[in-house]
Design a protein around this motif. Structure first.
Motif, mmCIF file in Angstrom:
data_model
loop_
_atom_site.group_PDB
_atom_site.id
_atom_site.type_symbol
_atom_site.label_atom_id
_atom_site.label_comp_id
_atom_site.label_asym_id
_atom_site.label_seq_id
_atom_site.Cartn_x
_atom_site.Cartn_y
_atom_site.Cartn_z
ATOM 1 N N LEU A 164 0.820 -1.218 0.000
ATOM 2 C CA LEU A 164 0.000 0.000 0.000
ATOM 3 C C LEU A 164 0.842 1.251 0.000
ATOM 4 O O LEU A 164 2.040 1.212 0.283
ATOM 5 C CB LEU A 164 -0.938 0.031 1.215
ATOM 6 N N ASP A 172 -5.079 5.161 -0.820
ATOM 7 C CA ASP A 172 -6.146 6.031 -0.310
ATOM 8 C C ASP A 172 -6.512 7.053 -1.383
ATOM 9 O O ASP A 172 -5.978 8.159 -1.411
ATOM 10 C CB ASP A 172 -5.666 6.762 0.947
ATOM 11 N N PHE A 199 -8.989 2.493 -0.577
ATOM 12 C CA PHE A 199 -9.446 2.500 0.815
ATOM 13 C C PHE A 199 -10.512 3.573 0.994
ATOM 14 O O PHE A 199 -10.308 4.594 1.664
ATOM 15 C CB PHE A 199 -8.273 2.734 1.757
ATOM 16 N N ARG A 251 -11.531 13.564 11.617
ATOM 17 C CA ARG A 251 -11.854 12.857 10.378
ATOM 18 C C ARG A 251 -13.314 13.064 9.982
ATOM 19 O O ARG A 251 -13.831 12.355 9.118
ATOM 20 C CB ARG A 251 -11.524 11.366 10.507
ATOM 21 N N LYS A 271 -14.737 1.745 5.371
ATOM 22 C CA LYS A 271 -13.942 2.118 6.543
ATOM 23 C C LYS A 271 -14.822 2.781 7.583
ATOM 24 O O LYS A 271 -15.758 3.469 7.217
ATOM 25 C CB LYS A 271 -12.852 3.115 6.161
ATOM 26 N N HIS A 272 -14.494 2.724 8.842
ATOM 27 C CA HIS A 272 -13.530 1.848 9.497
ATOM 28 C C HIS A 272 -14.389 1.041 10.430
ATOM 29 O O HIS A 272 -14.814 1.578 11.460
ATOM 30 C CB HIS A 272 -12.496 2.630 10.286
ATOM 31 N N ARG A 303 -8.660 8.258 17.345
ATOM 32 C CA ARG A 303 -8.140 7.025 17.953
ATOM 33 C C ARG A 303 -8.135 7.098 19.476
ATOM 34 O O ARG A 303 -7.114 6.898 20.133
ATOM 35 C CB ARG A 303 -6.744 6.714 17.416
ATOM 36 N N MET A 320 -12.138 -2.201 6.189
ATOM 37 C CA MET A 320 -10.970 -1.905 7.030
ATOM 38 C C MET A 320 -11.475 -1.731 8.454
ATOM 39 O O MET A 320 -12.534 -1.155 8.684
ATOM 40 C CB MET A 320 -10.255 -0.644 6.554
ATOM 41 N N ASP A 343 -6.267 -1.826 10.080
ATOM 42 C CA ASP A 343 -5.784 -0.490 9.775
ATOM 43 C C ASP A 343 -4.292 -0.457 10.146
ATOM 44 O O ASP A 343 -3.732 -1.421 10.685
ATOM 45 C CB ASP A 343 -6.613 0.581 10.501
ATOM 46 N N TRP A 344 -3.672 0.646 9.842
ATOM 47 C CA TRP A 344 -2.226 0.879 9.951
ATOM 48 C C TRP A 344 -1.635 0.419 11.301
ATOM 49 O O TRP A 344 -1.985 0.979 12.336
ATOM 50 C CB TRP A 344 -2.023 2.373 9.763
ATOM 51 N N MET A 382 -2.272 -4.856 7.873
ATOM 52 C CA MET A 382 -1.501 -3.722 7.326
ATOM 53 C C MET A 382 -0.357 -3.523 8.319
ATOM 54 O O MET A 382 -0.453 -2.731 9.244
ATOM 55 C CB MET A 382 -2.423 -2.498 7.270
ATOM 56 N N TRP A 393 -5.170 13.914 2.644
ATOM 57 C CA TRP A 393 -5.097 12.914 1.572
ATOM 58 C C TRP A 393 -5.120 13.608 0.210
ATOM 59 O O TRP A 393 -5.862 13.220 -0.686
ATOM 60 C CB TRP A 393 -6.270 11.939 1.617
ATOM 61 N N GLU A 396 -6.103 12.603 10.205
ATOM 62 C CA GLU A 396 -6.021 11.720 11.378
ATOM 63 C C GLU A 396 -5.553 12.464 12.629
ATOM 64 O O GLU A 396 -5.911 13.621 12.825
ATOM 65 C CB GLU A 396 -5.139 10.512 11.060
#
Ligand code: BGC
Length: 725
Positions: free
Chosen positions: A67, A105, A154, A168, A207-208, A221, A251, A286-287, A319, A426, A495
């Motif tokens: 990715l 993305d 994504f 977000r 997502k997510h 998060r 995701m 996710d990451w 990921m 993005w 994010e």
């Protein structure tokens, strides 16, 4: 017959996948479950790829997916083609020739490809209330990433944006469940078409999953506390819609809900996603989030246990993204019998099935011509239309707007002369804040106003968002003007980098605004940014307010079109715009939130948006007054353009269950239609509500419809009907 051939095709696909699976070693299987970041195979200097690292990734570690964009920067179509070709050449040399699935993305167009068509972000697409534009965005995005040989996107974000502080929010389709479900499904339809293996189509990713978007403290998060009822009522339906629309991947939520991190949640990832929603595709982490079960969440006592928990909860692909730790640890876990082979086979079958659906196993995939399919005039026109329909005229006192083209205008403010603030995160890079990457031929708000004006447009401001604007200079310049266009808002962010402690706008912007209001000149306030920053005082003093959010690369032109009356605005708010930082009440609030001293008192309500025309709805009626349980409800309403110019209006249909065993929102959007009407034109609109539209998650956590009285609300009219057993 069609159904029959689809079944045959599916059966033969499954047989092929099982054959392939049977010939795979444990290492090859676990490699398929491994996704690495491009940096793991990156070359140095001019070399995009390090061949030895690529061979190691594909031939030694058998990775299933790669990715991201090299160096966190958009690449040219030519470079993308080279990258994908180099990767494919190596995977063709591997023992089983299993192709690598590349993920990117491309959330508002092919955002990591230079000169791509970059659309308004999702919050703006929601403000268009126009699913056709969402279909087109999907079509164009798929086409523009396929030109480069990329395929897996994504996107779309199906989280519902119900926490305005969350950085977000702008990646969502706003606060409403129905609107998000419709627009997200439309995007998927456009992106995937009927055959995702077609040369101009690709794979989407929901997502997510699930419950990511309402962190209690508003920071990205951080924990969400979502009850099972709330989950089912607000957060699952859009994912359910995305699955129905055919998205083959999800995701996983990078945060935690009710104390359980998304990546450890068996109940969400397996019981509900597979058992209830019938999702057949694969779930990607996710990451770095599997590792984080150990390093961050302290849910696992070691990195190995973290892998076990996530895989057993239902994560099919990790990921990782920077190393082969997942690969090594999962092999160990299987060898020790701690993760059953059946679970590995299940995950790998899902991944291989999706790869086959995407046509990756087909011998040659001809690339689309860049000339015919990339950043075409038609795509730019569609993008401009989306931007125009996504901008909300929130206030227009005494017909301040549209301005005459010969008016003398001062344009100022930190968002007046940057492309990055129109596009947000993005965009050409992860944070979207690198102005030097922006194309040279696109127009900022100032640039577009200047181009359209027949008089003088003066600009006072900096060249970067953080440049201090010389307030004295702006005030001085304002003296000669007829009007000030004041552009406030936010710099781009993505994010956690977008976490903020308050929705208040920066003090420097408040000071600039105050000084300009003090000049007594009329002010047109334009806001840009991903969240509703508090502008109550400024909006009060301004003569007109345009809420731009993140209207994309054509956003500057779209705003100028609206300001000068070359386009009649029709965007409507997909969120409730708060009046004050802590007064976060959403449109579909419960009766108790509008009772006694409580009230729904946003600066601008959900669905708000003015036009240069006026529209009236009337004659709302249902086909019956009493319905048997399970019957559809047909309703109609007239909408008229009572203004003097042509315009578009979105008619919103809300429902309320007047008494129920679980408290019901005052109103919930269940249907909408956007129509274009000439002056004096009247259109009769019909809508059909299905039984599900009357349902809610009952006391027993099952979806129910309770007999009784209901209200339907459109504009200022309400009709009532009864549902009997
Ligand atoms: C984000 C995802 C994104 C992924 C891959 C994560 O940090 O949460 O939305 O798709 O990175 O770039």
């Amino acid at each position: 017959m069609v159904g029959c051939s689809v079944r045959n095709q599916e059966a033969s696909r499954q047989a092929n996948v099982q054959d392939l699976l049977a010939s795979m070693t444990l290492e090859e299987k676990i490699g398929q479950m491994t996704q690495i970041d491009f940096s793991v195979i990156a070359g140095q200097g001019d070399k995009l790829i390090d061949q030895a690292k690529l061979l190691d990734a594909i031939l030694t570690h058998h990775v299933g997916s790669i990715l991201n964009t090299p160096n966190n920067k958009a690449q040219s179509v030519e470079d993308w083609r080279k990258i994908i070709h180099t990767i494919n050449t190596v995977s063709e040399k591997s023992r089983l020739k299993i192709p690598v699935l590349y993920g990117i993305d491309a959330i508002h167009g092919a955002s990591y490809t230079k000169n791509a068509t970059l659309f308004p972000q999702a919050i703006n697409m929601a403000a268009t209330f126009n699913p056709e534009l969402s279909v087109k965005e999907g079509e164009i995005t798929a086409q523009e990433i396929r030109v480069s040989g990329l395929q897996w996107n994504f996107s779309p974000v199906m989280d519902i944006g119900r926490q305005p502080l969350w950085p977000r929010l702008w990646e969502t389709y706003g606060e409403d469940v129905h609107l998000a479900s419709v627009l997200g499904s439309a995007y998927i339809k456009g992106y995937q078409g009927d055959d995702i293996s077609a040369p101009n189509k690709g794979l989407t990713c929901l997502k997510h999953y699930v419950g990511y978007s309402v962190p209690n403290n508003g920071k990205d998060r951080t924990p969400a506390w979502i009850s099972e009822r709330m989950l089912r009522e607000y957060f699952l339906p859009s994912f359910e819609a995305g699955i129905k629309a055919g998205s083959p991947t999800v995701m996983v939520n990078s945060g935690e809900v009710d104390g359980i991190p998304g990546h450890a949640n068996y109940h969400y990832l397996t019981t509900i996603l597979r058992g209830e929603l019938g999702f057949k595709g694969f779930a990607v982490s996710d990451w770095e989030d599997i590792k984080r079960l150990y390093v961050r969440d302290k849910l696992a006592s070691s990195p190995k246990e973290a892998v076990k928990i996530a895989v057993m909860a239902g994560v099919d692909m990790s990921m990782v993204p920077f190393d082969y730790s997942f690969y090594d640890l999962l092999i160990e876990l299987v060898k020790k019998g701690e993760v059953p082979m059946a679970r590995i086979d299940e995950a790998v079958s899902r991944i291989l099935t999706v790869k086959d659906q995407a046509g990756l196993f087909k011998a040659s995939s001809l690339l689309l011509s860049a000339e015919l399919s990339f950043a075409t005039q038609e795509s730019t026109d569609t993008n401009l239309q989306a931007a125009r329909e996504s901008i909300v005229l929130a206030k227009n006192d005494q017909h301040m707007l549209p301005l005459k083209k010969d008016a003398k205008v001062l344009v100022t403010g930190p968002t007046a002369n940057l492309l990055s603030v129109l596009n947000g995160g993005w965009t050409l890079s992860w944070q979207g804040d690198n102005d030097s990457l922006q194309p040279k031929d696109k127009l900022t708000v100032y640039g577009a106003l200047q181009k359209k004006s027949t008089s003088k447009v003066t600009y006072v401001g900096g060249t970067h968002f953080n440049d201090k604007i010389d307030i004295r200079k702006a005030v001085e310049a304002a003296k000669d003007q007829d009007v000030i266009v004041l552009c406030l808002g936010e710099k781009p962010y993505t994010e956690t980098m977008g976490n903020i402690p308050s929705l208040n706008i920066d003090q420097s912007q408040v000071e600039l605004a105050n000084a300009l209001f003090a000049t007594g000149k009329p002010v047109v306030l334009v806001t840009l940014g991903g969240r509703p920053r508090i502008i109550t005082e400024q909006a009060d003093k301004a003569s007109a307010v345009l809420l731009g959010f993140l209207p994309g690369m054509e956003g500057g032109v779209a705003i100028a079109d609206i300001i000068y009356g070359d386009y009649n605005p029709n965007g409507k708010l997909p969120i409730s715009y708060p009046r004050n930082t802590n007064d976060i009440v959403l449109y579909d609030h419960k009766p108790i939130e509008n009772f006694d001293t409580n009230s729904y008192n946003p600066l601008y309500p959900f669905g708000h948006g003015l036009s240069y025309s006026q529209f009236e709805t009337s004659g709302l009626k249902t086909d019956k007054q009493q319905y048997k349980m399970g019957e559809a409800i047909n309703l109609s309403v007239k909408v008229a353009n009572t203004g003097s110019i042509k315009g578009k209006e979105t008619v919103l249909v809300y429902i309320n269950d007047m008494a129920a065993t679980v408290t019901r929102p005052n109103r919930q959007l269940k249907a909408f239609k956007k129509v274009e009407l000439s002056p004096k034109q009247i259109e009769n609109l019909s809508f059909t509500l299905v039984p599900d539209d009357l349902s809610f998650i009952g006391v027993d956590l099952e979806r129910v419809v309770e007999p009784g009285d209901f209200k339907i609300m459109v504009g200022s009219e309400t009709v009532q009907f009864t549902v009997t057993e």
